[in-house]
Write a protein that holds these residues in place. Structure first.
Motif, PDB file in Angstrom:
ATOM      1  N   ALA A 143       4.898  34.133  10.854  1.00 18.28           N
ATOM      2  CA  ALA A 143       5.392  35.516  10.816  1.00 18.28           C
ATOM      3  C   ALA A 143       6.557  35.750  11.774  1.00 18.28           C
TER       4      ALA A 143
ATOM      5  N   TRP B  96       9.765  35.340  11.887  1.00 17.94           N
ATOM      6  CA  TRP B  96      11.002  35.993  11.416  1.00 17.94           C
ATOM      7  C   TRP B  96      10.807  37.466  11.079  1.00 17.94           C
ATOM      8  N   ARG B  97       9.561  37.892  10.881  1.00 11.52           N
ATOM      9  CA  ARG B  97       9.291  39.285  10.498  1.00 11.52           C
ATOM     10  C   ARG B  97       9.373  40.248  11.669  1.00 11.52           C
TER      11      ARG B  97
ATOM     12  N   LEU C 186       7.188  41.351  13.931  1.00 11.19           N
ATOM     13  CA  LEU C 186       6.103  42.329  13.895  1.00 11.19           C
ATOM     14  C   LEU C 186       5.717  42.761  15.302  1.00 11.19           C
TER      15      LEU C 186
ATOM     16  N   CYS D 220       7.351  38.102   2.181  1.00 14.05           N
ATOM     17  CA  CYS D 220       8.548  38.958   2.175  1.00 14.05           C
ATOM     18  C   CYS D 220       8.173  40.406   1.978  1.00 14.05           C
TER      19      CYS D 220
END
Length: 73
Positions: free
Chosen positions: A20, A22-23, A25, A73
């Motif tokens: 995760a 790259w997201r 969060l 995504c």
């Protein structure tokens, strides 16, 4: 490792977090996503702090799927 591509020295949790990355969060969102993966794969929750390289082949495959779900995504 038959193409499982886990980060063997890193824990199960860290492997999931990397999925995760790259997201970007928040901590809460990241924890929610990890709990979602653990709900699908309870074996991973039990092994959360184990190095991924110590998992069985089937568990490593679960981890790969879980990591892919973390990067959705």
């Amino acid at each position: 490792l038959e193409g499982r591509h886990v980060f063997e020295q890193q824990s199960v949790r860290t492997n999931l977090e990397m999925g995760a990355y790259w997201r970007r969060l928040s901590r809460t969102e990241l924890q929610d996503e990890i709990e979602r993966v653990f709900a699908l794969f309870p074996d991973l929750e039990q092994a959360e702090h184990k190095p991924a390289g110590d998992l069985s082949g089937g568990q490593q495959q679960m981890l790969c799927v879980g990591r892919a779900l973390m990067g959705r995504c």
